[in-house]
Design an enzyme around this catalytic site. Sequence first.
Site, short mmCIF file in Angstrom:
data_model
loop_
_atom_site.label_atom_id
_atom_site.label_comp_id
_atom_site.label_asym_id
_atom_site.label_seq_id
_atom_site.Cartn_x
_atom_site.Cartn_y
_atom_site.Cartn_z
N LYS A 195 0.86 -1.19 0.00
CA LYS A 195 0.00 0.00 0.00
C LYS A 195 0.89 1.23 0.00
CE LYS A 195 -3.79 2.04 2.69
NZ LYS A 195 -4.60 1.85 3.92
N LYS A 248 -2.30 -1.46 -3.75
CA LYS A 248 -3.11 -0.25 -3.69
C LYS A 248 -2.21 0.97 -3.82
CE LYS A 248 -6.49 2.01 -0.67
NZ LYS A 248 -7.18 2.03 0.60
#
Length: 326
Positions: A195, A248
């Site tokens: 992320k 992400k």
Amino acid sequence: MELQFKRHRRLRSSASMRSLVRENHLKAEDFIYPLFIYEGDNIRKEVSSMPGVYQVSMDHLEAEMEDIVAHGIKSVLLFGIPKTKDACGEQAYHDHGIVQVATRFIKEKFPEIIVVADTCLCEYTSHGHCGVVEGEKVLNDQSLELLVKTAIAQAEAGADIIAPSNMMDGFVAAIRAGLDEAGFTEIPIMSYAVKYASAFYGPFREAAEGAPQFGDRKTYQMDPANRMEAFREAESDVEEGADFLIVKPGMPYLDIVRDMKNTFNLPIVIYNVSGEYAMVKAAAQNGWIDEKNTVLEMLMGMKRAGADLIITYAAKDAVRWLREDQ
Ligand SMILES: [Zn+2]
């Protein structure tokens, strides 16, 4: 002179021929639809930077779920917006926390729908960070304890998948051990393994009302410049027992998705984040791009890059458009 060359266009000569040799396909089962559950009554509020995305209170959840089911979407990712926030984010792990209440409701009324619970603290803490804060520092190990409590509360409420997103070191190991000890050995962990600290999360912070009140998240989320670090993060999550790996955001990180797909034997999930969604919506509303074809091309690009599943705010639109094209 006789030219030597290959005739690639033979396989593009008609719609039927193109369909015959198409390598990747989008289908309703690919999508996970994020939902923002607002603690309160009679709330169905469109997120201004994300047209078509609504925060809903419990009294609107049944209608929202019926719409999701009617579209053919099979899984949802739950985020909560609590009435009260505090330094330790108690509403994240309270038995009556909003995500737990929503999970129980969905699993009772729509048992076939997969409920993925986002396991983090930022929506529930007064400071908006994803863990326990001391001064301006986010503490790792103390945050793990609260994350484990949150995961167990979500599993007790009936969540099918636990998705920890705060990027603390050891979060998969801690949650796996906690779930196992509490008797939830069968509940998989979908880890936000990779992320990045991204500018593309802007509209989400409005939707989830969890912007950090000081500093930023760069001590726990990753530097967008880094690739090797993604391997280190994912490797440790796999060792710690992750069942899915999330990358992400989506579009700016398709190279990382391909790296993960080639390296690990777990389902790879991509999160097509709020900023990506908002950009397309804004351009489409201005008449600058063709929304349908742009969105479907973006989502196909994610599949081609190696994503098995796509978390996307465009899920409803996408399945509707795919059906139109059939
Ligand atoms: Zn968070």
